[in-house]
Enzyme design. Sequence first.
Site, PDB file in Angstrom:
ATOM      1  N   GLY A  79       0.794  -1.225   0.000  1.00  0.00           N
ATOM      2  CA  GLY A  79       0.000   0.000   0.000  1.00  0.00           C
ATOM      3  C   GLY A  79       0.825   1.273   0.000  1.00  0.00           C
ATOM      4  CB  ALA A  80       4.347   1.941  -0.575  1.00  0.00           C
ATOM      5  CG  ASN A  81      -1.073   3.059  -3.805  1.00  0.00           C
ATOM      6  OD1 ASN A  81      -1.036   2.329  -2.816  1.00  0.00           O
ATOM      7  ND2 ASN A  81      -2.212   3.511  -4.317  1.00  0.00           N
ATOM      8  CB  THR A  82      -1.758   6.823  -1.419  1.00  0.00           C
ATOM      9  OG1 THR A  82      -2.293   8.081  -1.010  1.00  0.00           O
ATOM     10  CG2 THR A  82      -2.457   5.722  -0.641  1.00  0.00           C
ATOM     11  N   GLY A  83      -0.244   8.048   0.917  1.00  0.00           N
ATOM     12  CA  GLY A  83      -0.192   8.216   2.361  1.00  0.00           C
ATOM     13  C   GLY A  83       1.133   7.916   3.018  1.00  0.00           C
ATOM     14  CB  ILE A  84       1.991   6.692   6.448  1.00  0.00           C
ATOM     15  CG1 ILE A  84       1.249   5.367   6.536  1.00  0.00           C
ATOM     16  CG2 ILE A  84       1.197   7.778   7.149  1.00  0.00           C
ATOM     17  CD1 ILE A  84       1.066   4.876   7.958  1.00  0.00           C
ATOM     18  N   GLY A  85       2.544   5.120   3.578  1.00  0.00           N
ATOM     19  CA  GLY A  85       3.333   4.111   2.874  1.00  0.00           C
ATOM     20  C   GLY A  85       4.245   4.737   1.836  1.00  0.00           C
ATOM     21  CE1 TYR A 138      -8.456   0.978  10.284  1.00  0.00           C
ATOM     22  CE2 TYR A 138      -8.928   2.075  12.366  1.00  0.00           C
ATOM     23  CZ  TYR A 138      -8.083   1.837  11.301  1.00  0.00           C
ATOM     24  OH  TYR A 138      -6.844   2.457  11.251  1.00  0.00           O
ATOM     25  CB  SER A 190      -4.854   2.004  14.393  1.00  0.00           C
ATOM     26  OG  SER A 190      -5.626   3.107  14.856  1.00  0.00           O
TER      27      SER A 190
END
Length: 319
Positions: free
Chosen positions: A49-55, A203, A178
């Site tokens: 999931g490193a295509n956006t955000g903290i990743g 979640y 989280s």
Amino acid sequence: MMFLLLIIAGLGVVTLLVISFRPHIRRYAAGGVCKSTARLDGKTVLITGANTGIGKETALDLAVRGARVIIACRDVEKGEEAAASIRAVYPKADVEVRELDLADTCSIRAFAQKFLREVNHLHILINNAGVMMCPYTKTIDGFEMHIGVNHLGHFLLTSLLIGLLKRSAPARIIVVSSLAHNFGWIRFHDLHSQGSYNSGLAYCQSKLANVLFARELARRLKGTNVTVNSVHPGTVNSDLTRHSTLMTIMFTVFALFLKTPREGAQTSIYCAVAEELHSISGKHFSDCVPAFVAPQGRSEETARRLWDASCELLGIEWD
């Protein structure tokens, strides 16, 4: 009329106060910063999931440190855009994108099979991808989406790559959880929320599963020189809230008090590179320091039971 004027005057005062204290608010909201200058030349990193955000921010930081960074994500086009933006910041970045859909065990197995065939070492695995508060949906394999993607998908991926991680030791596994794990319970009688569904509770359950998985995996990996730790990135202003209109509005209004993706990535980066953590395993971190784990997240019995349930659901044996 007077009441309206008082409201306007009050809002004006609040606005002035926010402007005046903005630098202090931002410093507080930013939280801890990874101060390690460790290099990662010759190291291979896989981030889901490193295509956006903290990743994406984690990928950028580790690429700048000299690592070969592999971005694993469902949307390859967005992944390539993220890789291009990383190269724009750091032209020497060794970053590549591979397709991985954590909501499909066939995709996970295909990804791992190709990865093991083409990649000789894996020194850092960051289980970063996740979904949050989405409407009730199921993965390809019939798992509720939160528990399916956030926990079971990463559980299967890690099991398939654990041999390579051991052969590449010293190696590290970071599981992004989280603070929400504090409000979660593992509902073994209804893991997939078929009896009743609340997106927030689903979640929280998946984030508790992350903590329990990290602790149990760390216990099983003792003596292998592969460490496992979980992290709470903080409350980050990212697109993770896209499924909740209310959360999106709240995050927009209170953006000043939230972490940016770069700030939210700091604890993942810290756990991946900090020299002092070379032998630390089974811990939970936030703001680059050890963090509190809820009682239900410290239960060895629950962790083992979840491990067995996960293996059964995925049809695997992992001792």
